[in-house]
Design a protein around this motif. Structure first.
Motif, mmCIF file in Angstrom:
data_model
loop_
_atom_site.group_PDB
_atom_site.id
_atom_site.type_symbol
_atom_site.label_atom_id
_atom_site.label_comp_id
_atom_site.label_asym_id
_atom_site.label_seq_id
_atom_site.Cartn_x
_atom_site.Cartn_y
_atom_site.Cartn_z
ATOM 1 N N TYR A 170 61.884 7.625 35.530
ATOM 2 C CA TYR A 170 61.110 7.381 36.751
ATOM 3 C C TYR A 170 59.623 7.283 36.432
ATOM 4 O O TYR A 170 58.921 6.403 36.954
ATOM 5 C CB TYR A 170 61.350 8.499 37.766
ATOM 6 C CG TYR A 170 60.541 8.337 39.037
ATOM 7 C CD1 TYR A 170 61.029 7.579 40.099
ATOM 8 C CD2 TYR A 170 59.282 8.919 39.167
ATOM 9 C CE1 TYR A 170 60.280 7.409 41.259
ATOM 10 C CE2 TYR A 170 58.524 8.754 40.323
ATOM 11 C CZ TYR A 170 59.025 8.000 41.368
ATOM 12 O OH TYR A 170 58.269 7.830 42.517
ATOM 13 N N LEU A 171 59.155 8.165 35.554
ATOM 14 C CA LEU A 171 57.730 8.177 35.220
ATOM 15 C C LEU A 171 57.322 6.951 34.404
ATOM 16 O O LEU A 171 56.161 6.547 34.416
ATOM 17 C CB LEU A 171 57.392 9.463 34.460
ATOM 18 C CG LEU A 171 57.621 10.765 35.248
ATOM 19 C CD1 LEU A 171 57.354 11.972 34.368
ATOM 20 C CD2 LEU A 171 56.743 10.797 36.499
ATOM 21 N N ALA A 173 58.477 4.004 35.065
ATOM 22 C CA ALA A 173 58.380 2.911 36.043
ATOM 23 C C ALA A 173 57.258 3.125 37.045
ATOM 24 O O ALA A 173 56.749 2.166 37.629
ATOM 25 C CB ALA A 173 59.716 2.763 36.779
ATOM 26 N N LYS A 174 56.866 4.373 37.271
ATOM 27 C CA LYS A 174 55.842 4.706 38.262
ATOM 28 C C LYS A 174 54.696 5.455 37.586
ATOM 29 O O LYS A 174 54.884 6.137 36.581
ATOM 30 C CB LYS A 174 56.429 5.602 39.356
ATOM 31 C CG LYS A 174 57.652 5.024 40.058
ATOM 32 C CD LYS A 174 57.250 4.028 41.131
ATOM 33 C CE LYS A 174 58.476 3.602 41.935
ATOM 34 N NZ LYS A 174 58.115 2.689 43.044
ATOM 35 N N ALA A 175 53.537 5.370 38.176
ATOM 36 C CA ALA A 175 52.404 6.129 37.654
ATOM 37 C C ALA A 175 52.642 7.616 37.896
ATOM 38 O O ALA A 175 53.056 8.021 38.984
ATOM 39 C CB ALA A 175 51.115 5.684 38.335
ATOM 40 N N ARG A 176 52.377 8.436 36.885
ATOM 41 C CA ARG A 176 52.591 9.871 37.005
ATOM 42 C C ARG A 176 51.602 10.464 38.016
ATOM 43 O O ARG A 176 50.386 10.228 37.912
ATOM 44 C CB ARG A 176 52.404 10.532 35.644
ATOM 45 C CG ARG A 176 52.654 12.027 35.632
ATOM 46 C CD ARG A 176 52.411 12.581 34.242
ATOM 47 N NE ARG A 176 52.669 14.002 34.169
ATOM 48 C CZ ARG A 176 53.529 14.573 33.321
ATOM 49 N NH1 ARG A 176 54.204 13.816 32.477
ATOM 50 N NH2 ARG A 176 53.690 15.876 33.310
ATOM 51 N N ASP A 182 48.892 12.404 45.520
ATOM 52 C CA ASP A 182 49.496 11.204 44.942
ATOM 53 C C ASP A 182 50.969 11.059 45.335
ATOM 54 O O ASP A 182 51.528 9.960 45.260
ATOM 55 C CB ASP A 182 49.388 11.230 43.412
ATOM 56 C CG ASP A 182 47.942 11.164 42.925
ATOM 57 O OD1 ASP A 182 47.080 10.742 43.716
ATOM 58 O OD2 ASP A 182 47.697 11.553 41.765
ATOM 59 N N ARG A 185 52.512 8.320 47.617
ATOM 60 C CA ARG A 185 52.796 6.969 47.116
ATOM 61 C C ARG A 185 54.052 6.930 46.257
ATOM 62 O O ARG A 185 54.332 5.919 45.606
ATOM 63 C CB ARG A 185 51.595 6.471 46.304
ATOM 64 C CG ARG A 185 50.318 6.332 47.123
ATOM 65 C CD ARG A 185 49.198 5.668 46.325
ATOM 66 N NE ARG A 185 48.729 6.527 45.243
ATOM 67 C CZ ARG A 185 47.782 7.470 45.402
ATOM 68 N NH1 ARG A 185 47.247 7.670 46.605
ATOM 69 N NH2 ARG A 185 47.388 8.202 44.389
ATOM 70 N N HIS A 186 54.806 8.019 46.281
ATOM 71 C CA HIS A 186 56.012 8.094 45.455
ATOM 72 C C HIS A 186 57.265 8.240 46.301
ATOM 73 O O HIS A 186 57.208 8.631 47.478
ATOM 74 C CB HIS A 186 55.910 9.280 44.490
ATOM 75 C CG HIS A 186 55.043 9.005 43.299
ATOM 76 N ND1 HIS A 186 55.537 8.509 42.120
ATOM 77 C CD2 HIS A 186 53.708 9.152 43.113
ATOM 78 C CE1 HIS A 186 54.560 8.368 41.254
ATOM 79 N NE2 HIS A 186 53.427 8.749 41.833
ATOM 80 N N ASP A 187 58.402 7.904 45.677
ATOM 81 C CA ASP A 187 59.709 8.057 46.312
ATOM 82 C C ASP A 187 60.190 9.485 46.033
ATOM 83 O O ASP A 187 60.591 9.808 44.910
ATOM 84 C CB ASP A 187 60.688 7.037 45.719
ATOM 85 C CG ASP A 187 61.909 6.842 46.588
ATOM 86 O OD1 ASP A 187 62.058 7.595 47.569
ATOM 87 O OD2 ASP A 187 62.724 5.949 46.280
ATOM 88 N N CYS A 188 60.107 10.346 47.039
ATOM 89 C CA CYS A 188 60.502 11.746 46.871
ATOM 90 C C CYS A 188 61.895 11.979 47.447
ATOM 91 O O CYS A 188 62.262 11.410 48.480
ATOM 92 C CB CYS A 188 59.494 12.678 47.553
ATOM 93 S SG CYS A 188 57.845 12.626 46.795
ATOM 94 N N GLY A 235 63.861 9.434 41.866
ATOM 95 C CA GLY A 235 62.678 9.888 42.583
ATOM 96 C C GLY A 235 62.202 11.242 42.094
ATOM 97 O O GLY A 235 62.726 11.791 41.124
#
Length: 305
Positions: A170-171, A173-176, A182, A185-188, A235
């Motif tokens: 996941y990290l 593909a997405k900004a940590r 922050d 802006r993430h899928d939790c 996520g």
């Protein structure tokens, strides 16, 4: 006969009706009603309020629930001691535990306990939601967090650190996330506890409480499924360190936002306020407390690493 009627009364309360209790015991509705009437006549008070749809306890009925459990526990303890000797334990134990923690830690403890005590039976209810211990006839439960029901007694099992975590995939593909804000802006991945969604995650920012409202495409009431989704890179999750210690150690999951301590909640055994618990229940509680205490020491080292 009084003890038998008390046991039937508790079963009526647990099952939520006379017919359900009768089916459990193989008794006709008329027989159940007759024995309940005999119990009410014995105590000179109505114990249940009955409508066409449900039953509820009267004040006297609520008082009798606690007393009946105590009397039956004492009678069972006495009979077990006389029949089998003080070194042998037998009979049923009913308990509840969180889904993920139950499978990971409690089930192995139960397996070892049952192997040592072949005359004991266990009825385990795994749930992350609220459970009415008295109404469901549970001997005890293992729970995270603050004790909401003040009528229950508790025994501390230590602290439960909550960890924000994600899989390396996941990290990639997405900004940590570097700050709790922050997370918006993430899928939790969100846990559901009964009717409540755990969308508000609490942190410490500059020494002050800081809450973040998270969102995501996945919600579940099963902690094990939340963990599986997280490991699969679906996520970011907020999990008990008890549930993901092995994943953190192996690198399957990575702890995030460690500088913004999420905080700790208590881990405890809770049980109804009976004066006497059967010896088998006391022994299992001691075993769980001892073994989880050893595990907590290891988890503390992981947290300090």
């Amino acid at each position: 006969m009084l003890l038998d009627n008390l046991a039937l009364f508790l079963l009526i309360v647990e099952k939520g009706g006379l017919s359900a209790a009768g089916r459990e015991k193989g008794l006709s509705p008329a027989s159940v009603s007759e024995r309940l009437a005999a119990l009410e006549a014995h105590y000179g008070a109505a114990l249940l309020k009955r409508t066409t749809r449900a039953i509820s306890l009267t004040e006297e009925g609520r008082l009798l629930v606690d007393g009946a459990r105590r009397l039956l526990a004492e009678a069972d303890e006495l009979e077990s001691g006389i029949r089998s000797g003080t070194c042998t334990i037998s009979g049923p134990i009913r308990l509840s535990a969180p889904e993920d923690m139950g499978r990971r830690y409690i089930v192995p403890i139960l397996d070892r306990f049952l192997a040592e005590h072949p005359d004991v039976t266990v009825d385990l209810n795994l749930t992350d939601g609220y459970l009415d211990l008295v109404g469901q006839g549970m001997d005890f439960a293992i729970r995270h967090g603050v004790l909401a029901d003040s009528t229950l007694r508790s025994r501390s099992l230590g602290e439960n650190r909550r960890v924000v975590c994600a899989a390396p995939s996941y990290l990639e593909a997405k900004a940590r996330p570097e700050h709790p804000d922050d997370l918006s802006r993430h899928d939790c991945i969100v846990m559901r506890f009964g009717a409540n969604l755990d969308r508000e995650w609490a942190f410490q920012v500059d020494g002050k409480p800081h809450k973040v409202m998270v969102r995501g495409r996945r919600v579940a009431n099963d902690g094990g499924l939340v963990g599986a989704w997280c490991r699969a890179g679906r996520g970011i999750a907020l999990k008990s360190v008890w549930d993901i210690a092995e994943d953190l150690a192996s690198g399957a999951l990575v702890e995030l936002l460690k500088d913004f301590a999420v905080g700790e909640t208590g881990l405890q055994i809770v049980y109804p306020p009976a004066n006497v618990q059967p010896r088998r229940v006391r022994l299992l509680i001691e075993r769980i407390a001892s073994e989880l205490g050893s595990i907590e020491t290891v988890l503390t080292r992981i947290g300090d690493a």
